[in-house]
Scaffold this motif. Sequence first.
Motif, PDB file in Angstrom:
ATOM      1  N   ALA A 168      20.448  32.529  65.990  1.00  0.00           N
ATOM      2  CA  ALA A 168      20.581  33.871  66.549  1.00  0.00           C
ATOM      3  C   ALA A 168      22.033  34.326  66.457  1.00  0.00           C
ATOM      4  O   ALA A 168      22.921  33.668  66.975  1.00  0.00           O
ATOM      5  CB  ALA A 168      20.118  33.898  68.000  1.00  0.00           C
ATOM      6  N   ARG A 185      18.054  31.232  77.302  1.00  0.00           N
ATOM      7  CA  ARG A 185      17.915  32.277  76.293  1.00  0.00           C
ATOM      8  C   ARG A 185      19.292  32.874  76.049  1.00  0.00           C
ATOM      9  O   ARG A 185      20.038  33.153  76.986  1.00  0.00           O
ATOM     10  CB  ARG A 185      16.959  33.332  76.849  1.00  0.00           C
ATOM     11  CG  ARG A 185      16.721  34.527  75.959  1.00  0.00           C
ATOM     12  CD  ARG A 185      15.821  35.521  76.682  1.00  0.00           C
ATOM     13  NE  ARG A 185      15.820  36.803  76.018  1.00  0.00           N
ATOM     14  CZ  ARG A 185      15.008  37.131  75.023  1.00  0.00           C
ATOM     15  NH1 ARG A 185      14.127  36.257  74.594  1.00  0.00           N
ATOM     16  NH2 ARG A 185      15.069  38.331  74.460  1.00  0.00           N
ATOM     17  N   CYS A 355      19.665  41.306  71.004  1.00  0.00           N
ATOM     18  CA  CYS A 355      18.949  40.414  71.919  1.00  0.00           C
ATOM     19  C   CYS A 355      17.850  41.157  72.650  1.00  0.00           C
ATOM     20  O   CYS A 355      16.900  40.558  73.129  1.00  0.00           O
ATOM     21  CB  CYS A 355      19.908  39.749  72.899  1.00  0.00           C
ATOM     22  SG  CYS A 355      20.409  40.786  74.284  1.00  0.00           S
ATOM     23  N   GLN A 357      18.377  43.114  75.369  1.00  0.00           N
ATOM     24  CA  GLN A 357      18.661  43.272  76.792  1.00  0.00           C
ATOM     25  C   GLN A 357      18.968  44.736  77.147  1.00  0.00           C
ATOM     26  O   GLN A 357      18.333  45.316  78.016  1.00  0.00           O
ATOM     27  CB  GLN A 357      19.833  42.345  77.153  1.00  0.00           C
ATOM     28  CG  GLN A 357      20.000  42.124  78.633  1.00  0.00           C
ATOM     29  CD  GLN A 357      21.020  41.040  78.970  1.00  0.00           C
ATOM     30  OE1 GLN A 357      21.024  40.515  80.046  1.00  0.00           O
ATOM     31  NE2 GLN A 357      21.907  40.705  78.053  1.00  0.00           N
TER      32      GLN A 357
ATOM     33  N   ARG B 179      13.065  38.877  70.350  1.00  0.00           N
ATOM     34  CA  ARG B 179      14.448  39.316  70.341  1.00  0.00           C
ATOM     35  C   ARG B 179      14.493  40.800  70.013  1.00  0.00           C
ATOM     36  O   ARG B 179      13.624  41.307  69.313  1.00  0.00           O
ATOM     37  CB  ARG B 179      15.173  38.516  69.261  1.00  0.00           C
ATOM     38  CG  ARG B 179      16.652  38.496  69.363  1.00  0.00           C
ATOM     39  CD  ARG B 179      17.190  37.299  68.616  1.00  0.00           C
ATOM     40  NE  ARG B 179      17.110  37.457  67.178  1.00  0.00           N
ATOM     41  CZ  ARG B 179      17.204  36.447  66.319  1.00  0.00           C
ATOM     42  NH1 ARG B 179      17.383  35.222  66.758  1.00  0.00           N
ATOM     43  NH2 ARG B 179      17.126  36.654  65.024  1.00  0.00           N
ATOM     44  N   GLY B 180      15.480  41.478  70.523  1.00  0.00           N
ATOM     45  CA  GLY B 180      15.684  42.882  70.171  1.00  0.00           C
ATOM     46  C   GLY B 180      14.455  43.713  70.474  1.00  0.00           C
ATOM     47  O   GLY B 180      13.850  43.601  71.539  1.00  0.00           O
TER      48      GLY B 180
END
Lengths: 447, 906
Positions: A168, A185, A355, A357, B179-180
């Motif tokens: 990642a 994570r 990510c 978020q 993710r994302g």
Amino acid sequence: MGKKLLLKNIDIPGISSYEVYRREGGYKSVEKVLAEKNPEAVVEEVKKSGLRGRGGAGFPTGMKWSFLAKPEGVPRYLVCNADESEPGTFKDRYLMEHIPHLLVEGMITSSYALGANKSFIYIRGEYFYVLRILEKAIKEAYDNGWLGKNIKGSGFDHDLYVQIGAGAYICGEETALLESLEGNRGNPRIKPPFPAVAGLYGCPTVVNNVETIAAVVPIINDGGEAYAAIGVERSTGTKLISASGHIKKPGVYEIELGLPVEEFIFSDEYCGGIINGRKLKAVVAGGSSVPVLPAELILKTAAGTPRIMTYESLADGGFATGTMLGSGGFIVMDETASVLRNLHTFARFYHHESCGQCSPCREGTRWMDQILSNILKGNGKMKDIELLWDIQGNIEGKTICPLGDAAAWPVASAIRHFRKEFEEFIENPAAVKDVKHYYSVNNISEA
Amino acid sequence: MNQTAYINDVAYTIEPGETMLSFIRKHIGKSHVPTLCDAPNLDPFGACRVCCVDVALTPGGNMKTMASCHTPVIANSYIYTENDRIQKLRKNIVELVLTDHPLDCLTCEVNGNCELQTVAAKVGIRDVRYPEGKNHLHTPKDRSHAYMTSDLSKCINCGRCVRACDEVQGELILSFAGRGFDSHIVKGFDQSFAESDCVSCGACAQACPTSAISDIFESKSINFTEKTRTVCTYCGVGCNLDVATINGKVKSIQAPYDAEVNIGHTCLKGRYAFSFYNHGDRLRSPLIKRNGRFEEVSWDEAYDYIADKLTAIKAQYGPDAIGAISSARCTNEENYLMQKFIRAVIGTNNVDSCARVCHSPTAIGMQKTFGTGAATNSIEELEDTHCMMVIGANPTSAHPVTGSKIKQQAMRGKTLIVIDPRRTDLAKYAHYHLQLRPGTNVALLNMMLYYIIAEGLEAKEFIDKRTEGYDEFRTQVLNIDLSKMEEITGVDRALVKKAAIAYATAPLAMSFHGLGVTEHFQGTYAVMQIADLAMITGNIGKKGCGVNPLRGQNNVQGAADMGAQPYQGAGYLDVTDPEIHKRYEAFYGAKLPMHEGYKIPEMYDAALEGKFKALWLIGEDIVQTEPNTNKVKASLEQLDLLVVQEIFMTETASFADVILPAATFLEKSGTFTNGERRIQRVNQVVKPLEGTKPDGQIIVEIMNRMGYAQPDYHPDTMLQEISQIVPFFKGVKWNELGINGKQWPVKEDGTDTRILHTETFTRGKGKFRFKDFTETEEITTYGKQYPYILTTNRELEHYNAGTMTRRTNNAIILSDDYLLINPNDAVKHAINNGDMVCIESPRGKVDVKARVTDEVKPGILSTTFHFPEVMINIVTSDVHDEHAKCPEYKVVSVNIRKSKGKYKVT
């Protein structure tokens, strides 16, 4: 011929082995700091050198070290960020692969300066073969008494671990890296608190790039002043540049900061000029996230002075006409290249690597990818340019970590400097599909 | 020096460390800055970025956009909350979020109560400029669970549910995967709610700003006509509940964020298990048993019948042939009335409550050591403590909100010591789990005391100043036979030593104990040792320490406080003390007995002996819950009159002569006192079901019927009366309790007490008393013949006899009692998971379903008594704590074999 500090021994056969590395003067910096027994002096030396973070942000390393909190009874950690994943950047891999002991030596010396008894190298998952090289080097260092308990009778204990990432890009962001290192994570943390106060396992932590830590070795060996003598103003020492794209000699170069950009691109000592005699169109100077500049702005500033390879010169003119030295991922595009296609590659990357978020980045990276994809499929609309501009503006500076900025800047700079290309692709979808047509409307000679 | 910062060019004083968001909210208003990922009970997360503001260092100067929720206010900075740039940014962000959100507001569950909708309206979204694209709008709904629901197409990735699951409940069931743009919420290992290990606390549903996670009651969105704040009727934590009603019907429950006890949290019992209240099984009319059958009668007829019978029994056998078991499920006022009725109207001290079978040893043990039989500190001090010792308690199941708070602290790295025969949920997080053999608490606690003394870790100054009897105690502790204790407990002495040192060296250490301490032959002694541990380490009388019994029932503290005990009247005053006796007689205006009455187990014995003829029982199913069921049944059969006040027909009610239908907690007002001495207001939410009355009113009516003038039941007037006789209730007034209640003792001026024994102990000096371990008779008598030890425990989903929880969807989540059995033992008896196992004790035998698990050690079994189909108390023993007469539910000598039969009650 520029001075080389990190790669000077790179061509010596067997330099990746302990014996050869040691024979060539390896681990002297460790001997030196252990003998002098003055960690603060090591920090001072690094401050004096003017060394700035080589991961991309360029923050003064000595200052970062001096921010490290030192509460009683709490361990401190040094973490090396070897999660090199920025498209166009491959210098750390080169260094670790060919001269792994330089990093190991730098880790020990730096840890001594910081009072860290444990340090970690967090390495990019795709660098699994480099992991083996590093692990071998670390084992050799243990076997020869440079790691472990009471190193060389100094009373200093140090253990060095390598942790491999899982692929990642976000884990190259220092707080996401720490989360990942802890087994969580890999989401960036909100700041404050900064890692210098509460980093790995909530303890004071310094996170430095591979090249930064490697640079500590010559700084300690030759003194901070000698290091500071190289370079221009606040850009001291040498820098590894990963050169790629339409150049004759792609590869990793160690340059003295202050080298003119033109010389770097065109001199035979470095990139050797553009392949096939084509014209230079654009350069991404510091890894995929920094603004792309057209040929005229990368060679000279808006004011007309020649650009040189320093943090300051490349940033001259701000984002309107300048860019950044970044991590030193120097991507050269000739006249046949499509800035838009290249941008889409970057946008796909950031869409894949966000990510998820922060909402602007999670949603925005995906839309930038999709809108660019639409344009490149010939389905673009003029208002897409404004939408892209809006999205990048929502992301830049509005997210927890700099991945958002990294995703926004390429889009913003491409629109700023290459708006015409967007408009052409939207107005004339055929241009997108037909390369010959594209060349003809852009006056490019096919070679 | 006060520092200031500016909001839209107006100066305000800043508090050190506060975030921009809380600064702005405090001064400009709660909803001034829109937010999506922020929630009152969660740490700042900074993900939605809608709360961004512009910050400059000079008025209108160079601005930087910052997320206000997690950025500390910078002194002398200029914050601009809604300039054009910020407004545009917020609008653009919400627009981006809406590109992956179904715009079906009109048919959405949370329409009108949706935070995304509110924020979108506030920032003024008129259209979404984006083209069609990939989205998550077709994510399937999850309707697998008895309570929890999800529709993740509505998810905006704010992470509130994930954080609620982590930070509030500590269950870590919800997490982000992907993710994302692909990041999404998963439950467990990407399972459904039902398949996952979700404990159904509902924290995620309450936290979710949209309808992505909700519950079957649609609790966050319901458009109620009224919302009433009251207190949960299940355990002793005393969670505050906001109950939403529509036209007099309860629709849903949420946990208020401003509740000091539960701060926006509660468990599946408090939040979801309320549907019993209007269940078809509710009793709706007084019943009199004639010729073996219950007949519906009027209240008048029932009262006359009872009054006549009681008068006759009193005349024939004297008042001591009559007694009552009051209820820890009822309010303080009702308990006060019950004991007053028995004492002042009947004229006997035969009144007890179910505190007898749970924490009576705590009350006596702590009274003997400290002078007051109640928790010394408050649960919120978990934040301050450094070490937590949990003994014989499984709070994550039995006191879920406190359990999750302890777990949270343990996960943050605070020392946790668990002393329990089972590897409970908390034991999994403990630094030290002392997995002792059931019934050996005294041996183990003596070992801990030994190591603290041997290592010289006593708090000498505290001991000198505040305690007595230490020197003798010290010598006796140092004389214990360590090897023998190690053998008896089955716990490695090195581990005990480590735990003892951890407890003693922590700057502040809090202990918590439950029924695993009290429900033993030596229960009172174990409580005294826990108190000794606190005194010897100076962990008393300050914040973040103390001895904190986890009281079982919602008002078990209050039932004892109000005098539902045969030896102490209202306010723990000794009924045999002539001075006090005089005071009570004057106050009640009646002639009172001066000798102690029967404790519950003594009532059964007296009934079997023919001395005890009438029992009045409120809200307790003694047939299902008291040990040695067959004996309980036999004694009930001996009675001339059994009056049961109940909400449902229970195992016990079926033995009654008269059943009086009572109202539930939702249908009445009063006060409950939780495990931290907090007197909280229970407010009537709905009217009593037709045909039922609040327990307090029933008692008032029978008192009047029997010639004692008692005004109608109302908490206000009742508290006025109680405050005149119960010393520590002096300043308690119905109208002054506020939303968070008061912790007793409450002084006349209304000030309450968070921490007990700060300067001196209630009894003056704390008293050390040594007691050596004695094996329970159950083991010495039957241990050889019945080599397994059965202990009892609770499951999260059910409450005690399950009378209420079995009549809710909780019964879908857990529908059986289970016997926990170690794999080694299971193999020995060829028992597989789910097989029926016959447990046999000297009292009888029952069949229970096996759950093979290493939660228990070989030789140890554990089960629950939530279901009448099993009636586990048929096998439990007749041994009691020698002081408090609390039954030893926790050690039963049994034998097991694989059963051929189905459910079988013998």
